[in-house]
Design an enzyme around this catalytic site. Structure first.
Site, PDB file in Angstrom:
ATOM      1  N   GLY A 145       0.789  -1.216   0.000  1.00  0.00           N
ATOM      2  CA  GLY A 145       0.000   0.000   0.000  1.00  0.00           C
ATOM      3  C   GLY A 145       0.827   1.274   0.000  1.00  0.00           C
ATOM      4  N   CYS A 146       2.137   1.181   0.188  1.00  0.00           N
ATOM      5  CA  CYS A 146       2.992   2.376   0.149  1.00  0.00           C
ATOM      6  C   CYS A 146       3.410   2.637  -1.305  1.00  0.00           C
ATOM      7  CB  CYS A 146       4.263   2.181   0.974  1.00  0.00           C
ATOM      8  SG  CYS A 146       3.999   2.286   2.735  1.00  0.00           S
TER       9      CYS A 146
END
Length: 105
Positions: free
Chosen positions: A103-104
């Site tokens: 998700g980064c």
């Protein structure tokens, strides 16, 4: 696979500079990695987050998101952004020697 010499030890990293083998990480490397990220001296709060990141990775196979960090590490989201201004989960993961959390960006 690229390598980087951190605190006198050559380690395998990916194209973004995240460790390929988290077991190669040492606390001495964290200090150097923090400097590279523009963070001065690592405070006890920094270490609290770094140790939490490593523990989560060891238990779950991935680093926590900022939201999870803020809820479960004992450090608020606001503090996380003060400690790691360029992106708490991503920068803390790099300093902790673990892969970039899902998700980064």
């Amino acid at each position: 696979m690229p390598t980087e010499t951190i605190a006198g030890t050559t380690v395998a990293v990916n194209d973004e500079g995240f460790f390929e083998h988290p077991e190669q990480w040492t606390p001495e490397m964290a200090t150097e990695l923090a400097r590279q990220e523009g963070i001065g001296e690592l405070t006890p709060k920094h270490w609290q987050v770094i140790e939490f990141m490593r523990k989560e990775y060891a238990e779950k196979g991935t680093g926590p998101t900022v939201r999870v960090l803020g809820k479960t590490s004992g450090v608020s989201v606001k503090e996380l952004y003060q400690l790691f201004p360029k992106g708490p989960a991503k920068v803390a993961a790099k300093i902790a020697g673990i892969p970039k959390p899902r998700g980064c960006i």
